[in-house]
Design an enzyme around this catalytic site. Structure first.
Site, short mmCIF file in Angstrom:
data_model
loop_
_atom_site.label_atom_id
_atom_site.label_comp_id
_atom_site.label_asym_id
_atom_site.label_seq_id
_atom_site.Cartn_x
_atom_site.Cartn_y
_atom_site.Cartn_z
N SER A 1 38.21 26.39 34.80
CA SER A 1 37.91 27.47 35.47
C SER A 1 38.16 28.77 35.30
O SER A 1 37.70 29.80 35.61
CB SER A 1 38.47 27.09 36.97
OG SER A 1 40.16 26.92 36.79
N LYS B 1 35.66 33.44 39.23
CA LYS B 1 35.76 34.15 40.49
C LYS B 1 35.08 35.48 40.81
O LYS B 1 34.38 35.81 41.88
CB LYS B 1 37.21 35.01 40.49
CG LYS B 1 38.43 34.04 40.74
CD LYS B 1 38.44 33.63 41.98
CE LYS B 1 39.83 32.92 42.30
NZ LYS B 1 39.99 32.23 43.81
#
Length: 409
Positions: free
Chosen positions: A311, A61
């Protein structure tokens, strides 16, 4: 400040992703690519893990948040930024803002894990707790933006964010140029859209497979309908991909460039997380383990070499303990069994002796002696056992029945 619609936003191009890669130089790590012997044997081809769980702030992110905030005009930076997130995006925005000297406010749900709240504050953001679910938190952040002029930083529905996430795709091509399939988790779609745009622009032959949790799978019905469709009450342990509606901007890209979207169950997510921890020695959150879950559920469906994108690794320790137990149960390595026995001295010792013979390790024991269902001389015992697999679980149950115990299903 009005939020532009998807149709009014410029498309994301390969040049945008390459520009984002230059912008992120020295900011985001070029994360490691680790081979997995176990997964390679299952798939029948090389499998590599792209370790964004080792990225700064513990997830990808930071990439998109930094690119989005760095692209703001001076007057926009002066007004500060605001975001809403249960964890990963919050930390990405907080660190990106601190690095760029921009004031940040992050709204988080009241039930957000304390480690994620603390980390977001440590990265420099002012944290405000609002609402019980992310949708309520998101509405509060947008209201704050309208009242104060702060720029709302969307977690996935903006071209700059998608371009930043797309740098993961460029790194994959550099680290594994022979890749044939990339598997990536999908929530709102920013990461999958960015990777697909970057990779398909350079290597249209590479297959991109998205993965969603079955309880929060908004993309399959949306792709079938040809437009974003909201899923009511998404439910999954994988909070990083627990998004009820696809983003407008990533949806268009995913519809054009992602070859397939698969779903995985909660059991498959738990098993994948456990595998990452045991075999790869990597702490991965459930959303980050979703590509591994897809490989485990149907290993013959992926042409290799395969790259699975891990992720994120920001998993709450309390959730991690529950997920690990769930994963062990799904693999037949953890067994909960209830049975009845005669309530007399030595009865429990005799029971434990039976379990010792079949080599079942007792983790926990609980007794119930006062219940209308029980006879005057009966007791009910619940045992939590560590076992060696499905076959061993059957052997334990058989040994208990042969010893005369009533096992309650």
């Amino acid at each position: 400040m009005s939020y532009r619609t998807a149709d009014s936003l410029p498309p994301v191009t390969l040049d945008d992703v390459r520009g984002a890669q230059k912008m992120l130089s020295g900011v985001a790590r070029v994360t490691a690519m680790e081979g997995s012997r176990h997964l390679s044997q299952l798939v029948g081809a090389p499998v590599h893990l792209k370790c964004e769980n080792l990225q700064r702030t513990g997830s990808f992110k930071l990439r998109g948040a930094y690119v989005r905030i760095a692209g703001l005009l001076p007057e926009e930076r002066a007004a500060g930024v605001v975001a809403a997130s249960a964890g990963n995006h919050a930390q990405g925005v907080a660190l990106a803002s601190s690095l760029l000297g921009v004031r940040s406010t992050v709204f988080m749900p009241k039930g957000a894990p304390l480690p994620k709240i603390s980390a977001t504050q440590d990265y420099g953001a002012e944290v405000r707790l609002h609402g019980q679910v992310v949708d309520e938190t998101l509405a509060a952040a947008q209201e704050y933006a309208a009242e104060t002029g702060a720029v709302f930083i969307h977690p996935f529905d903006h071209p700059d964010v998608i371009a930043g996430q797309g740098t993961v795709g460029l790194e994959i091509l550099e680290q594994c140029p022979e890749v044939r399939t990339i598997v990536v988790g999908i929530g709102g779609g920013g990461l999958a859209a960015g990777i697909a745009m970057a990779v398909k622009s350079l290597r249209p032959d590479v297959r991109i497979v998205g993965v969603q949790a079955a309880g929060a799978a908004a993309y399959p019905p949306s792709l079938a309908a040809g437009h974003p469709v909201a899923v009511d009450n998404p439910a999954t342990m994988a909070d990083g991909i627990k998004v009820g509606r696809p983003g407008d901007v990533p949806f268009r890209i995913i519809g054009d460039l992602v070859d397939e979207v698969r779903t995985v169950s909660e059991d498959e997510l738990a098993t994948a997380l456990l595998l990452c921890l045991e075999r790869a020695k990597l702490v991965v959150e459930p959303a980050g383990a979703s590509p591994v879950a897809a490989l485990l559920s149907d290993p013959g469906a992926f042409e290799g070499p395969v790259v699975a994108v891990l992720s994120g690794g920001n998993v709450d320790p309390v959730l991690l303990e529950r997920v690990l137990r769930h994963g062990m149960a799904a693999q037949g390595r953890y067994l909960a069994v209830r049975l009845r026995l005669t309530d007399r001295p030595g009865a429990l010792a005799t029971l434990l002796g039976v379990l010792s013979v079949v080599d079942a390790n007792v983790l926990d024991v609980s007794h119930v002696r006062t219940d209308p269902r029980l006879g005057l001389t009966e007791a009910e015992v619940e045992l939590h056992l560590e076992t060696k697999g499905p076959v061993h679980c059957v052997e334990v149950g058989q040994a208990l029945r042969e010893a005369g115990y009533t096992v309650i299903d």
